[in-house]
Write an enzyme that holds these catalytic residues in place. Structure first.
Site, mmCIF file in Angstrom:
data_model
loop_
_atom_site.group_PDB
_atom_site.id
_atom_site.type_symbol
_atom_site.label_atom_id
_atom_site.label_comp_id
_atom_site.label_asym_id
_atom_site.label_seq_id
_atom_site.Cartn_x
_atom_site.Cartn_y
_atom_site.Cartn_z
ATOM 1 N N HIS A 33 -29.794 49.577 30.720
ATOM 2 C CA HIS A 33 -28.926 48.842 29.810
ATOM 3 C C HIS A 33 -28.949 47.353 30.180
ATOM 4 C CE1 HIS A 33 -27.560 53.000 29.861
ATOM 5 N NE2 HIS A 33 -27.044 52.799 28.660
ATOM 6 N N GLY A 122 -19.173 55.058 35.264
ATOM 7 C CA GLY A 122 -20.133 55.434 34.232
ATOM 8 C C GLY A 122 -19.427 56.101 33.077
ATOM 9 N N HIS A 264 -28.333 46.902 23.841
ATOM 10 C CA HIS A 264 -27.419 47.658 24.695
ATOM 11 C C HIS A 264 -28.140 48.568 25.681
ATOM 12 C CE1 HIS A 264 -23.866 50.010 25.883
ATOM 13 N NE2 HIS A 264 -24.675 51.060 25.789
ATOM 14 N N GLU A 412 -1.662 62.498 32.853
ATOM 15 C CA GLU A 412 -2.402 63.303 33.832
ATOM 16 C C GLU A 412 -3.778 62.728 34.143
ATOM 17 O OE1 GLU A 412 0.486 66.062 31.733
ATOM 18 O OE2 GLU A 412 -1.050 64.626 31.060
ATOM 19 N N HIS A 462 2.701 76.378 38.515
ATOM 20 C CA HIS A 462 2.859 77.206 37.308
ATOM 21 C C HIS A 462 1.492 77.801 36.955
ATOM 22 C CE1 HIS A 462 6.479 74.899 37.511
ATOM 23 N NE2 HIS A 462 7.013 75.483 36.440
ATOM 24 N N HIS A 474 1.263 77.119 27.895
ATOM 25 C CA HIS A 474 1.548 76.703 29.265
ATOM 26 C C HIS A 474 1.110 77.731 30.309
ATOM 27 C CE1 HIS A 474 3.720 73.595 27.251
ATOM 28 N NE2 HIS A 474 4.295 73.132 28.348
#
Length: 663
Positions: A33, A122, A264, A412, A462, A474
């Site tokens: 690139h 990356g 690119h 998260e 859990h 869940h």
């Protein structure tokens, strides 16, 4: 020696050295690139010659500034910088063999390969969150050790693609909320993506977005040295993290490809490369850097030597010098194992029946007691549920950056990527917790943690259909198998409090990242009789041998070990003798000598029970039908009722084993 920025030609020549090393390497490899290194060379030159605090001779200096290339596809920018500044690697041969087998100039930057690469990047957006973790680590360590020893900044480059990724938005929001003032993010605002102009996919105002997230923002011409330098000065003075939105031209100088997506991700081609040389007045041949330019770059790489030596003198005189060095070293304190053994002795006196998430909190309390300045945890807005805050720990909401724990919010992915940044930074052992069902949100960062072999612990509570009433969204099914599929990630699912302590010790003492999978529901102590040492640390062990001659082995993990012990009793009543093996960590067990593995598993029919996907268990039981688990999603009902509905009961498992043994 700082570069004199009135000498415009000299600075441009230094930037062009980056451009041509990068373009020549991509051309030789016929892969890579070139567009980003050509466009970002001017900003990179200012950063590495007059802003960044580093010493190329000592890339591991703890108080160096950190640089992260989040848009890691432009890796030749970073390899050119390291080579020109005088780092030991990559050498010119590596650059000539860019992207080839054995070269230290790889397709995307890889952590510490060579030294000077602060983090593997990356996958777009990861580096933004890694940089947030590094800047957070600096603030935390400064609060612990003082700014005599910890006073540095974090800089990151990113592109449009990074800012489109959700992980970057999570991280940007977190950094603004925390007020990470020593973080500067440079946005390569070239308005170009692989497919074409950014207008194909986005129309948002990134500067306004960052401002709304409590960042300082600066717009500059990314090819104007005066504007670049003023922007870095302004960022250094800001009480908030800073975004420098630098309008650049991808493929800068390329006669027909500048500003185009064609620059690119493909070599420029011989004719275009010659045109680039003519346009920028570069007369040196491929992979050649004129001596005067190379000398200026090497001088820039030595600029930080005096600052580093002064820091080393301050460290030598510091009353906590030995503790600081130990915190930045690879070894865990020997007293950690002693403390865990002492807690195990206490548990044997009165074995508790408790959720292993509670046992995990117990383990954290022991670890914190012996390494209070080194452990740093957090949760994804679930602290009181995942029990990630141990007694004695202070949360950031109480004591700011002097704390040992924080809430990452419902982020998260950024949480896990920031943990990676903290681990790469050094000086802290990070962990972070959420529900196992949400590990999918964090998975890309977990994969990179394993790739980098980082010491980090990802806590997932859990852990099964035992979650119960929250229902199938869940109740994790495939997540444990998916985590085990990541090479180098040790996945622990302990059966009781004692195993949890042992697994935590193993996780903190070993190389590479760990996933600690813990239950919401209570589980009893499972070991029958006295136990020597810490058998969970061998990955699997016989928790209850057959009363006479072993006819089968039943392997279980987590809360299902207690179920397996009841199955053993039920089968013994029917005249069938089986042994129960607890396997808290398959990966650790797989690394044991063959003789130990054979002794544990036995040369008899084998079965397994785990309240999750059956995938992977055929490695141990030899036939998928011998694995008792789940092939579908859960149900919304109390946990025990879900276990019954899914056929994971003592009677169901015992009857199936009896039939398959022909008894």
């Amino acid at each position: 020696m700082a570069v004199d920025f009135d000498e415009r030609v000299a600075v441009r020549d230094m930037a062009n050295a980056i451009r041509f090393l990068s373009a020549d390497a991509v051309e030789a490899a016929q892969s890579g690139h070139p567009g980003m290194p050509l466009g970002m060379a001017d900003i990179a030159t200012v950063l590495f010659t007059d802003v960044l605090k580093y010493d190329a001779a000592r890339p591991d200096w703890p108080d160096r500034d950190r640089f992260v290339l989040s848009n890691g596809h432009g890796s030749m920018l970073q390899y050119s910088l390291l080579h020109l500044a005088g780092y030991a690697a990559p050498d010119l041969d590596d650059i000539r063999r860019f992207r080839q087998l054995g070269s230290r100039a790889t397709g995307h930057p890889e952590f510490n390969e060579p030294p000077g690469i602060e983090v593997t990047t990356g996958p777009l957006g990861q580096g933004v969150a890694n940089a947030v973790g590094m800047a957070l680590a600096e603030q935390l360590l400064a609060a612990r050790w003082g700014d005599d020893l910890v006073d540095h900044r974090t800089f990151a480059f990113c592109g449009d693609g990074c800012l489109m990724e959700g992980v970057a938005q999570e991280a940007v929001s977190l950094a603004g909320h925390l007020g990470l003032s020593k973080l500067t993010l440079v946005f390569d605002d070239n308005a170009t993506t692989i497919d074409g102009p950014t207008a194909l996919a986005t129309s948002e105002d990134h500067v306004a977005r960052f401002a709304a997230a409590n960042w300082d923002t600066i717009r500059i011409d990314g090819h104007d040295y005066d504007e670049i330098r003023r922007a870095f000065d302004q960022a250094a003075a800001s009480p908030r993290p800073t975004l420098i939105a630098a309008r650049t031209r991808i493929g800068f100088g390329a006669p027909t490809k500048e500003g185009s997506n064609t620059a690119h991700g493909a070599p420029l081609g011989a004719e275009e490369l010659e045109g680039l040389r003519a346009a920028l007045g570069w007369t040196a041949g491929p992979f050649e850097v004129p001596d005067r330019i190379a000398g200026a770059w090497h001088a820039a790489g030595r600029r930080g030597q005096s600052a580093r030596e002064a820091w080393e003198a301050r460290l030598a005189d510091h009353p906590q010098a030995d503790a600081f060095r130990a915190a930045h070293g690879p070894e865990m304190p020997a007293v950690l194992e002693t403390a865990i053994l002492s807690e195990l002795d206490e548990l044997r006196k009165a074995p508790p029946a408790e959720p292993t998430r509670k046992s995990g909190q117990r383990a954290l309390g022991v670890a914190f007691g012996v390494m209070p300045g080194r452990l740093f945890g957090g949760s994804g807005d679930l602290t009181g549920s995942v029990l990630s805050l141990a007694p004695g720990m202070k949360d950031r909401s109480e004591t700011g950056f002097a704390a040992q724990h924080m809430s990452y919010g419902v982020r998260e992915h950024a949480m896990a990527a920031a943990v990676n940044g903290i681990a790469c930074h050094g000086g802290l052992v990070p962990y972070a917790a959420t529900y196992l069902a949400f590990s999918d949100y964090a998975r890309p960062a977990l994969r990179l943690a394993a790739m980098m072999k980082l010491r980090a612990v990802f806590v997932f509570t859990h852990d099964s259909i035992g979650v119960g009433e929250d229902g199938p969204t869940h109740q994790p099914i495939e997540q444990i198998a998916a985590l085990r599929a990541i090479p180098g990630l040790r996945v622990y699912r302990p059966a009781d409090a004692a195993e949890t302590l042992e697994c935590w010790l193993d996780a903190l003492s070993g190389e590479g990242p760990s996933a600690m999978v813990l239950s919401r529901q209570k589980t009893p102590a499972v070991r029958c009789g006295p136990v020597e040492g810490m058998p969970a640390r061998q990955g699997a062990y016989v928790v209850a041998e057959a009363e006479r001659t072993r006819e089968a082995t039943l392997i279980a993990t987590g809360t299902e070990v207690a179920l397996a012990l009841h199955v053993r009793t039920r089968l013994a009543d029917a005249g069938i003798d089986i042994a129960v093996v607890s396997m808290p960590c398959c990966a650790v067990f797989d690394d044991q000598p063959a003789s130990l593995r054979e002794a544990v598993l036995g040369h008899v029919p084998r079965f397994s029970v785990e309240a999750g996907s059956r995938q992977g268990w055929s490695d141990y039981v030899m036939h998928r039908d011998h694995a008792f688990g789940l092939d579908g999603f859960g149900l919304s009902a109390p946990g025990p009722e879900v276990f019954t509905a899914m056929g994971l009961t003592v009677d169901a498992v015992a009857d199936a084993i009896r039939k398959r043994l022909g008894r």
